[in-house]
Every structure is written in C-alpha cells, then in structure tokens.
Design an enzyme around this catalytic site. Sequence first.
Site, PDB file in Angstrom:
ATOM      1  N   CYS A  42       0.838  -1.202   0.000  1.00 27.24           N
ATOM      2  CA  CYS A  42       0.000   0.000   0.000  1.00 27.24           C
ATOM      3  C   CYS A  42       0.870   1.248   0.000  1.00 27.24           C
ATOM      4  O   CYS A  42       1.987   1.233   0.525  1.00 27.24           O
ATOM      5  CB  CYS A  42      -0.896   0.045   1.239  1.00 27.24           C
ATOM      6  SG  CYS A  42      -2.105  -1.280   1.370  1.00 27.24           S
ATOM      7  N   ASP A  43       0.335   2.302  -0.570  1.00 26.64           N
ATOM      8  CA  ASP A  43       1.003   3.587  -0.488  1.00 26.64           C
ATOM      9  C   ASP A  43      -0.044   4.691  -0.577  1.00 26.64           C
ATOM     10  O   ASP A  43      -1.024   4.566  -1.323  1.00 26.64           O
ATOM     11  CB  ASP A  43       2.030   3.766  -1.606  1.00 26.64           C
ATOM     12  CG  ASP A  43       2.929   4.965  -1.351  1.00 26.64           C
ATOM     13  OD1 ASP A  43       3.912   4.804  -0.597  1.00 26.64           O
ATOM     14  OD2 ASP A  43       2.652   6.056  -1.883  1.00 26.64           O
ATOM     15  N   SER A  44       0.159   5.751   0.193  1.00 24.36           N
ATOM     16  CA  SER A  44      -0.799   6.860   0.216  1.00 24.36           C
ATOM     17  C   SER A  44      -0.117   8.172  -0.132  1.00 24.36           C
ATOM     18  O   SER A  44       1.018   8.428   0.294  1.00 24.36           O
ATOM     19  CB  SER A  44      -1.450   6.980   1.600  1.00 24.36           C
ATOM     20  OG  SER A  44      -2.161   5.805   1.942  1.00 24.36           O
ATOM     21  N   GLY A  49      -3.048   3.603  -2.834  1.00 23.14           N
ATOM     22  CA  GLY A  49      -2.886   2.522  -3.797  1.00 23.14           C
ATOM     23  C   GLY A  49      -2.740   1.192  -3.079  1.00 23.14           C
ATOM     24  O   GLY A  49      -2.133   1.117  -2.004  1.00 23.14           O
TER      25      GLY A  49
END
Length: 215
Positions: free
Chosen positions: A78-80, A115
């Site tokens: 995950c990435d924000s 994501g």
Amino acid sequence: MTGPRLVLASASPARLRTLRSAGLDPVVQVSDVDEDARLVAAQEVYGQLEPDQVALVLARAKAEAVADTLDDGLVLGCDSVLELDGETHGKPADAAAAAQRWRRMRGRSGVLHTGHWLVDLRDDADGGSGATLGAVSSTTVHFADVSDEEIDAYVATGEPLAVAGAFTTDGLGGAFVRGIEGDHHTVVGVSLPVLRELLAECGVRWTDLWSRPAT
C-alpha cells in the site's frame, strides 16, 4: 482450519491496526524499495504520473519487492499520497515542510489516494491464482481552518512527519479534519472494501482471512 497467509509489505502501524481490527492478522515484512527511483523509472515509461498513479506505482513496487523474497501467501503493498492543487504530497521532509503544508491545507480540501497491490503466491493446489493486481481508493478530506499556534503545536508532536499528507484522522490530527467524503479507511492507509474486492478476484473470501483462535 485457517485461511491463506496475508503478508503486509508496509511498516505503517495504522495499516496493521486497521487490518487487525477487521479480523485479519497479517505478517509484516517491510520492503526496501527506493521510491524515488521507482517513480523515475515509471515516468520514463508512462510519462508524468497523476497523484493516484503515484500511489499505485509505489504500492506495486512494495508488494512485488516483498513477493520476490517469498514463495507462498498473499502479499499486500500500500502507499498513500495527498493531492492538493493537482500536486502530489507524501510524507513531509521535515518539520518546516509539515508546517508549510498545513498552512496551505487549512480551511481547504484535498484528496487522499491510497494505492493497493496484491500478489497471489499460493500454489495451484492451494487455490492460487497467480494474480498480481491493484486498485486505488480516493477520499476527499476537508481540513479545519486551524491557527498558526495549532499547526506549530501539532508539528511539534512529530506525528505529521510520519504520515502521507502530514495528517491523521485516527490520531492527534483527527480534530483538524472537518470531514471526509469516501471510505475513511483510505485515509488511514488501507481501504478494507478495496482489499476485499482484490482478494475476491484472487478467489479468496474475506471471511476466510478472519483470524481464529488455536484449537
């Protein structure tokens, strides 16, 4: 009987907390991805990336980096990032940058993109799909019109330095967010509905990942 192993390719305590609160008990294995290098490589192929694309590219890079070291399980990366005025913002570089960010955000709205990328490493005999797939969840965040004194006090806690967008909704920054439009889990860093859908595409039922006490 237990479901497949879920591996979280993220060091985020908030993501782990969210998954555990939802009944999952992932194994944490942090990737060593060079995010800047991955973004440069992606831009060379695809051109300038939109903020949501940045989140997805980095989520995929993290998931695949960890998947390369394993031979079984489901790996989630995950990435924000925060989109403000069409610009992409991750974690602020230092306290000065965090304070400047908040002076831009206060009284306004931005979009938090998270994501998600899932890699299915399970063996065919165990129902493995071999899938590698992703999705982005985007949530509009409305920031309070906080004072300079409140910004300085918040930045001094160190919390804004550790999170994308320089704010939280589940910590000290919660009082500085007037509201959100969309899935609130996205702002914390992992959208449970999106993850459920990705798992379903791999043939995994969400309820099969609920942790169970030993018998």
